[in-house]
Design a protein around this motif. Structure first.
Motif, PDB file in Angstrom:
ATOM      1  N   UNK B  70       0.818  -1.210   0.000  1.00 23.59           N
ATOM      2  CA  UNK B  70       0.000   0.000   0.000  1.00 23.59           C
ATOM      3  C   UNK B  70       0.853   1.262   0.000  1.00 23.59           C
ATOM      4  N   UNK B  71       2.177   1.107   0.107  1.00 19.55           N
ATOM      5  CA  UNK B  71       3.082   2.244   0.218  1.00 19.55           C
ATOM      6  C   UNK B  71       2.630   3.169   1.361  1.00 19.55           C
ATOM      7  N   UNK B  72       2.492   2.569   2.504  1.00 17.55           N
ATOM      8  CA  UNK B  72       1.946   3.275   3.665  1.00 17.55           C
ATOM      9  C   UNK B  72       2.698   2.872   4.917  1.00 17.55           C
ATOM     10  N   UNK B  73       2.976   3.850   5.747  1.00 11.09           N
ATOM     11  CA  UNK B  73       3.510   3.524   7.064  1.00 11.09           C
ATOM     12  C   UNK B  73       2.798   4.353   8.117  1.00 11.09           C
ATOM     13  N   UNK B  74       2.838   3.855   9.322  1.00  8.89           N
ATOM     14  CA  UNK B  74       2.183   4.559  10.415  1.00  8.89           C
ATOM     15  C   UNK B  74       3.044   4.465  11.664  1.00  8.89           C
ATOM     16  N   UNK B  75       2.882   5.460  12.490  1.00 14.92           N
ATOM     17  CA  UNK B  75       3.554   5.524  13.793  1.00 14.92           C
ATOM     18  C   UNK B  75       2.487   5.463  14.883  1.00 14.92           C
ATOM     19  N   UNK B  76       2.626   4.496  15.776  1.00 13.01           N
ATOM     20  CA  UNK B  76       1.716   4.361  16.910  1.00 13.01           C
ATOM     21  C   UNK B  76       2.445   4.754  18.197  1.00 13.01           C
ATOM     22  N   UNK B  77       1.813   5.572  18.979  1.00  9.75           N
ATOM     23  CA  UNK B  77       2.363   5.966  20.273  1.00  9.75           C
ATOM     24  C   UNK B  77       1.359   5.532  21.340  1.00  9.75           C
ATOM     25  N   UNK B  78       1.805   4.612  22.205  1.00 17.42           N
ATOM     26  CA  UNK B  78       0.920   4.093  23.241  1.00 17.42           C
ATOM     27  C   UNK B  78       1.685   3.901  24.550  1.00 17.42           C
ATOM     28  N   UNK B  79       1.248   4.477  25.680  1.00  9.35           N
ATOM     29  CA  UNK B  79       0.202   5.482  25.743  1.00  9.35           C
ATOM     30  C   UNK B  79       0.755   6.864  25.412  1.00  9.35           C
ATOM     31  N   UNK B  80      -0.064   7.723  24.895  1.00  5.51           N
ATOM     32  CA  UNK B  80       0.380   9.084  24.573  1.00  5.51           C
ATOM     33  C   UNK B  80       0.555   9.894  25.851  1.00  5.51           C
TER      34      UNK B  80
END
Lengths: 113, 112
Positions: B70-80
């Motif tokens: 999908x040519x996609x990346x994401x950054x998850x921050x847990x917990x913010x």
């Protein structure tokens, strides 16, 4: 260890004047990059050097911009003559070739009146 | 035309919840991706990276996911946390040590 050092931190000048921004990369780093940050375009690459040699200057906006790296520990970005649309934050970054992440300086906030 | 796109200029999240920042790229030659964080009046600082041979990389509260098809990346921050409030830049390169191409950034605001 000292990081990437840029000077000046702030520069206010009048249209038509020459502006020189300076950068000292991290010792041992052989790649140096100049970026410009604006609201409209975000962080855009202007030029980068490997071993003091310019590799890609396709991001330099026009002939008013020039960059030099006379030795491994110093680089300059010059704007002559400056225009109000050059107002932006200019960042210098360095790294070792083959290492992915860049280390940025604190930037120079340029305002051309 | 932008090769790295961050389509959300801003994101607001409550403390303790998850923050998800997204990034899309167009150049299939990119094989190394990074996230940088930037506070006002400071330069961007490296946060986390991922190479194209992986689909996930985790570092403490931060996880980056890569979907090459999908040519996609994401950054998850847990917990913010409120200290996470900053501008986050997605960046990509085709070869380690070459210039990074950055997105325009997403401003994250974490409220307590």
């Amino acid at each position: 260890d000292a990081g990437v050092i840029q000077s000046p931190r702030h520069e206010v000048t009048e249209m038509g004047q020459e502006v020189t921004l300076r950068c000292k990369p991290i010792s041992g780093h052989n790649s140096l990059f100049w970026y410009r940050q604006t609201m409209m375009r975000g962080l855009e690459l202007l030029i980068y050097f490997n071993n003091n040699v310019p590799i890609d200057d396709s991001g330099m906006p026009e002939d008013r911009f020039s960059a030099k790296m006379p030795n491994a520990s110093f680089s300059t970005l010059k704007i002559q003559p400056s225009e109000p649309r050059d107002s932006a934050v200019y960042f210098c970054a360095s790294t070792q070739t083959g290492v992915g992440k860049l280390f940025f300086g604190s930037g120079t906030q340029l305002s051309v009146l | 035309d932008q090769q790295v796109k961050q389509n959300s200029p801003s994101l607001s999240v409550q403390e303790g919840r998850i923050s998800i920042l997204n990034c899309d790229y167009t150049n299939s030659m990119f094989d190394y991706f990074l996230w940088y964080k930037k506070y006002p009046a400071e330069g961007p600082t490296f946060l986390i990276s991922i190479s194209s041979i992986k689909d996930k990389n985790e570092d403490g509260r931060f996880t980056v996911f890569l979907n090459k098809s999908a040519k996609h990346l994401s950054l998850h921050i847990v917990p913010s946390q409120p200290g996470d409030s900053a501008v986050y830049f997605c960046a990509a390169s085709g070869q380690a040590g070459t210039a990074l191409i950055f997105g325009k950034g997403t401003t994250l605001s974490v409220s307590s």
